[in-house]
Design an enzyme around this catalytic site. Structure first.
Site, PDB file in Angstrom:
ATOM      1  N   LYS A   1      43.166  34.967  23.726  1.00 14.93           N
ATOM      2  CA  LYS A   1      44.061  33.806  23.664  1.00 14.93           C
ATOM      3  C   LYS A   1      43.867  33.000  22.389  1.00 14.93           C
ATOM      4  O   LYS A   1      44.821  32.436  21.864  1.00 14.93           O
ATOM      5  CB  LYS A   1      43.841  32.894  24.874  1.00 14.93           C
ATOM      6  CG  LYS A   1      44.429  33.447  26.161  1.00 14.93           C
ATOM      7  CD  LYS A   1      44.568  32.326  27.177  1.00 14.93           C
ATOM      8  CE  LYS A   1      45.159  32.838  28.481  1.00 14.93           C
ATOM      9  NZ  LYS A   1      45.231  31.772  29.496  1.00 14.93           N
TER      10      LYS A   1
ATOM     11  N   LYS B   1      49.304  44.967  29.616  1.00 15.24           N
ATOM     12  CA  LYS B   1      49.603  44.487  30.964  1.00 15.24           C
ATOM     13  C   LYS B   1      50.909  43.680  30.963  1.00 15.24           C
ATOM     14  O   LYS B   1      51.279  43.091  29.941  1.00 15.24           O
ATOM     15  CB  LYS B   1      48.429  43.677  31.534  1.00 15.24           C
ATOM     16  CG  LYS B   1      48.203  42.346  30.881  1.00 15.24           C
ATOM     17  CD  LYS B   1      47.170  41.518  31.648  1.00 15.24           C
ATOM     18  CE  LYS B   1      47.083  40.164  30.966  1.00 15.24           C
ATOM     19  NZ  LYS B   1      46.373  39.148  31.666  1.00 15.24           N
TER      20      LYS B   1
ATOM     21  N   LYS C   1      53.303  37.062  31.150  1.00 13.54           N
ATOM     22  CA  LYS C   1      54.262  35.968  30.971  1.00 13.54           C
ATOM     23  C   LYS C   1      54.586  35.781  29.499  1.00 13.54           C
ATOM     24  O   LYS C   1      55.637  35.275  29.153  1.00 13.54           O
ATOM     25  CB  LYS C   1      53.641  34.652  31.464  1.00 13.54           C
ATOM     26  CG  LYS C   1      53.464  34.529  32.965  1.00 13.54           C
ATOM     27  CD  LYS C   1      52.590  33.297  33.276  1.00 13.54           C
ATOM     28  CE  LYS C   1      52.391  33.089  34.755  1.00 13.54           C
ATOM     29  NZ  LYS C   1      51.378  32.062  35.037  1.00 13.54           N
TER      30      LYS C   1
HETATM   31  P1  AMP Z   1      48.135  34.019  35.276  1.00 19.33           P
HETATM   32  O1  AMP Z   1      49.591  34.179  35.163  1.00 19.33           O
HETATM   33  O2  AMP Z   1      47.415  34.584  34.100  1.00 19.33           O
HETATM   34  O3  AMP Z   1      47.701  32.637  35.689  1.00 19.33           O
HETATM   35  O4  AMP Z   1      47.706  34.979  36.466  1.00 19.33           O
HETATM   36  C1  AMP Z   1      47.843  34.646  37.824  1.00 19.33           C
HETATM   37  C2  AMP Z   1      47.335  35.777  38.680  1.00 19.33           C
HETATM   38  O5  AMP Z   1      48.127  36.957  38.485  1.00 19.33           O
HETATM   39  C3  AMP Z   1      45.895  36.191  38.376  1.00 19.33           C
HETATM   40  O6  AMP Z   1      45.248  36.518  39.595  1.00 19.33           O
HETATM   41  C4  AMP Z   1      46.055  37.415  37.517  1.00 19.33           C
HETATM   42  O7  AMP Z   1      44.946  38.278  37.615  1.00 19.33           O
HETATM   43  C5  AMP Z   1      47.278  38.047  38.140  1.00 19.33           C
HETATM   44  N1  AMP Z   1      47.993  38.884  37.149  1.00 19.33           N
HETATM   45  C6  AMP Z   1      48.527  38.464  35.968  1.00 19.33           C
HETATM   46  N2  AMP Z   1      49.098  39.502  35.318  1.00 19.33           N
HETATM   47  C7  AMP Z   1      48.919  40.603  36.094  1.00 19.33           C
HETATM   48  C8  AMP Z   1      49.287  41.989  35.975  1.00 19.33           C
HETATM   49  N3  AMP Z   1      49.976  42.451  34.925  1.00 19.33           N
HETATM   50  N4  AMP Z   1      48.933  42.826  36.982  1.00 19.33           N
HETATM   51  C9  AMP Z   1      48.256  42.369  38.071  1.00 19.33           C
HETATM   52  N5  AMP Z   1      47.881  41.083  38.247  1.00 19.33           N
HETATM   53  C10 AMP Z   1      48.204  40.214  37.278  1.00 19.33           C
END
Ligand code: AMP
Ligand code: TRP
Length: 344
Positions: free
Chosen positions: A122, A206, A209
């Site tokens: 990041k 992966k 967002k």
């Molecule tokens: P974040 O959007 O980074 O706050 O992620 C929120 C949740 O979604 C966390 O538990 C991440 O590990 C999960 N997450 C985010 N991106 C992925 C992905 N591509 N595959 C699986 N889980 C994800």
């Protein structure tokens, strides 16, 4: 050497958090939200947090945080989290997170935090200009979990390293302050075909967002046409669906699509392969689009309905803040006593 430290024996509790930044996608759903609903359905004591304090570690558009917080709370509910059963709240409304994060900043070692790969990703090349908050982000995450003495943390694969740090912090706190078993060592719950959903455009990245390409992810607000189009345009190769999971290795895009099919239909990868073995993507992609739309359509519809009533979301968040605080406050009293602060 056998570890003879007495283990935590208190109640089991599930805790997880999602940042109010950007719109949620299929990776968030399968890696996190769906697991939240499943754990609640299994009868666990669950606390789900919109981590707005984490969100401000990176630049946020001024004034955007309140609506983004409501959106995540709405997504929890749309995915099946029931605010009558689980606690849903915003991190900044419970001060325990900040207080415990400070104490943990003094427990965690520089070397531990410097190893975190998410900070490196990041912060990018110019880490000197990253906020100090971004550096200590995983310490705040440990505080989120341990302010509730949570024992289980459903997250996607990308959070594995942060959970290891939470365990190290809990373990060191217990040892340094001579309170064996005071904090549980929280267990990550990562397993399952949805733990790491990849970009539809590049099977080695992966789904995220922050990917500039909208075609790389299925958003939780996409309608049936958008979902079908994105799946149709997903990168694949010229082969067919293989017979065994072994043959998916080295074909990350195909492995990802088969994994999504399995996760959404609640089937094993093997059973999906058995159905489509030898078939081309002209057959597989429409079937995947159908499964995806069928699974997401009711969630999307609920999401829109819930978002249409922001006052209702605010009531859930206010009630959740009170309930979260009621769990954390006595734990923080104990923490202050253990650390040895003056108390009235
Ligand atoms: P974040 O959007 O980074 O706050 O992620 C929120 C949740 O979604 C966390 O538990 C991440 O590990 C999960 N997450 C985010 N991106 C992925 C992905 N591509 N595959 C699986 N889980 C994800
Ligand atoms: N760091 C997590 C993410 O990016 C979000 C998060 C913050 C979290 N605090 C947490 C997840 C506590 C689980 C438990 O996805």
């Amino acid at each position: 050497m056998t570890d003879t430290t007495p283990a935590y024996t208190g109640p089991q509790r599930v805790f997880s958090g999602i940042q109010p930044t950007g719109s949620l996608h299929l990776g968030n759903y399968l890696g996190a939200l769906k697991k939240f609903a499943d754990l609640q359905a299994e009868g666990h004591d669950c606390v789900f947090c919109v981590v707005d304090l984490h969100a401000i570690t990176m630049p946020v558009e001024r004034g955007a945080l309140i609506d983004q917080t409501r959106q995540i709370a709405a997504a929890f509910m749309a995915a099946g989290v029931d605010p009558a059963k689980s606690v849903i709240f915003a991190q900044s409304s419970v001060l325990a997170h900040v207080e415990l994060a400070w104490i943990f900043n003094c427990v965690a070692r520089m070397g531990w935090v410097e190893r975190m790969t998410q900070f490196k990703d990041k912060a990018g090349k110019d880490a000197e200009r990253a906020s100090v908050g971004l550096f200590t982000y995983p310490v705040l995450q440990a505080a989120d979990i341990l302010a509730y003495k949570a024992t289980h943390v459903p997250v996607g694969e990308d959070q594995k390293q942060h959970l290891e740090l939470s365990r190290d912090i809990a373990e060191r706190f217990n040892r340094e302050y001579g309170v064996p078993g005071f904090f549980p060592l929280p267990e990550p719950m990562i397993k399952g075909p949805g733990a790491r959903i990849m970009s539809l455009k590049d099977g080695t990245k992966k789904m995220s967002k922050s990917d500039p390409s909208d075609l790389s992810r299925i958003s939780l607000v996409d309608d049936a046409d958008a979902i079908s189009k994105k799946i149709r345009k997903a990168t694949t190769d010229t082969g067919v669906i293989p017979a065994t999971a072994e043959e998916l290795k080295g074909r990350p895009e195909v492995e990802n699509l088969v994994g999504i099919f399995a996760a959404l239909s609640g089937r094993s990868v093997e059973s999906v392969l058995a159905e489509f073995e030898g078939k081309g993507f002209g057959v597989f992609k429409p079937a995947l689009a159908e499964v995806t739309v069928a699974h997401l359509a009711p969630i999307t519809a609920r999401y829109r309905d819930i978002l249409a009533d922001p006052a209702g979301i605010d009531r859930v968040l206010a009630d959740g803040a009170g309930r979260a605080n009621a769990i954390a406050a006595p734990i923080m009293d104990e923490v202050r006593r253990v650390v040895g602060f003056w108390r009235p």
